[in-house]
Scaffold this active site. Sequence first.
Site, PDB file in Angstrom:
ATOM      1  N   VAL A 140      -3.735  -5.337  -2.180  1.00  0.00           N
ATOM      2  CA  VAL A 140      -4.793  -6.272  -1.799  1.00  0.00           C
ATOM      3  C   VAL A 140      -5.576  -5.691  -0.635  1.00  0.00           C
ATOM      4  CG1 VAL A 140      -3.572  -8.303  -2.627  1.00  0.00           C
ATOM      5  CG2 VAL A 140      -3.233  -7.558  -0.264  1.00  0.00           C
ATOM      6  N   THR A 171       0.862  -1.180   0.000  1.00  0.00           N
ATOM      7  CA  THR A 171       0.000   0.000   0.000  1.00  0.00           C
ATOM      8  C   THR A 171       0.894   1.224   0.000  1.00  0.00           C
ATOM      9  OG1 THR A 171      -1.726  -1.171   1.231  1.00  0.00           O
ATOM     10  CG2 THR A 171      -1.831   1.237   1.211  1.00  0.00           C
ATOM     11  N   MET A 228      -7.087   2.781  -5.901  1.00  0.00           N
ATOM     12  CA  MET A 228      -8.252   2.092  -5.356  1.00  0.00           C
ATOM     13  C   MET A 228      -7.998   1.660  -3.910  1.00  0.00           C
ATOM     14  SD  MET A 228     -11.329   1.181  -6.358  1.00  0.00           S
ATOM     15  CE  MET A 228     -12.179   1.351  -4.795  1.00  0.00           C
ATOM     16  N   LYS A 229      -6.770   1.228  -3.603  1.00  0.00           N
ATOM     17  CA  LYS A 229      -6.458   0.814  -2.239  1.00  0.00           C
ATOM     18  C   LYS A 229      -6.549   1.994  -1.280  1.00  0.00           C
ATOM     19  CE  LYS A 229      -5.327  -1.770   1.190  1.00  0.00           C
ATOM     20  NZ  LYS A 229      -4.066  -2.498   1.328  1.00  0.00           N
ATOM     21  N   VAL A 230      -6.099   3.156  -1.705  1.00  0.00           N
ATOM     22  CA  VAL A 230      -6.225   4.350  -0.859  1.00  0.00           C
ATOM     23  C   VAL A 230      -7.701   4.652  -0.601  1.00  0.00           C
ATOM     24  CG1 VAL A 230      -5.776   6.826  -0.698  1.00  0.00           C
ATOM     25  CG2 VAL A 230      -4.007   5.304  -1.595  1.00  0.00           C
TER      26      VAL A 230
END
Length: 299
Positions: free
Chosen positions: A125, A100, A173-175
């Site tokens: 993930v 991340t 998208m992970k943020v």
Amino acid sequence: MSESTRVAIIGTGHMGGAMVVRLRAAGYPVTIWNRTRERADDIAARTGATVAGTPREAAGTSDVVLVALANDAADLGAHEGRDGIVAGLRRGTAVVDTSTIDPRTTLRLAEMVRGAGGVHVDCPVSGSVSSVEAGTLAVLAGGEAVDIDQVRPVLDHLGKVFHIGPTGTGATMKVAINTLLIAINQGLSEAYVLAEAAGIDPATAYDVFLAGATGAPYLKYKRNVFEHPENAEVAFSLDLVHKDAGLVLALAERTGVPVPQAQANKAALAAALDDGYADRDISAIATHLRELRTRSSRG
């Protein structure tokens, strides 16, 4: 690509270590590297993985390199230099970065990998250690479809693969996901401690949280650690949560989106870190709220 595909895992912390276990159980030959050699040796002893002395060595003997590191600096450090991942790449080796990190760092790393003849998949993930163990992660892949398809057989062992878009969109998208995750955890902590302090049985309160519109999956798999914080294993440490909260605010500033709740949540995390909670699980925000209440009543 089959179980004879050689996989390297760079970083054997909570998530990376669980990936080693998962992929070894699926039959993949796995080579691992970790900055703290003792942790890598321990996981190797339990799984039969091979320990490499450098990221370069791990990458040079593998077809797919999974990267699972704590922050941008660690990720860049593992890629760069004569002992780094990039120096060990063979043409066509795929680097799948599950860390991340800032999307801008992702673009920089992708350029380095591709410049050395490798394939890069931006692939954070979403999920916990238990999600890795069950193979139920949300795998957020950014990059060319052909590159994602190249590594999909490995990723399918970890969870459901979503092709988000071009390189950098996986990291973005992970943020966004962690913006919501941090908010859910903060809201649950406040609601749970508030009900408890007002005299409601905590187990009953949690039953109600789960029964109504608030019954998100996060509440289900975090129930045990909220009710028994003394037994909580660290799935997502508060120092890393705080780092991710910084990524949220940085992205919000670049995109011009006002995020007052995210700002308040980052302040709450900073207060917990100041009080020595850095190595505690994200659920320890509830314990910190109890501590703050006790201080207030004494004052």
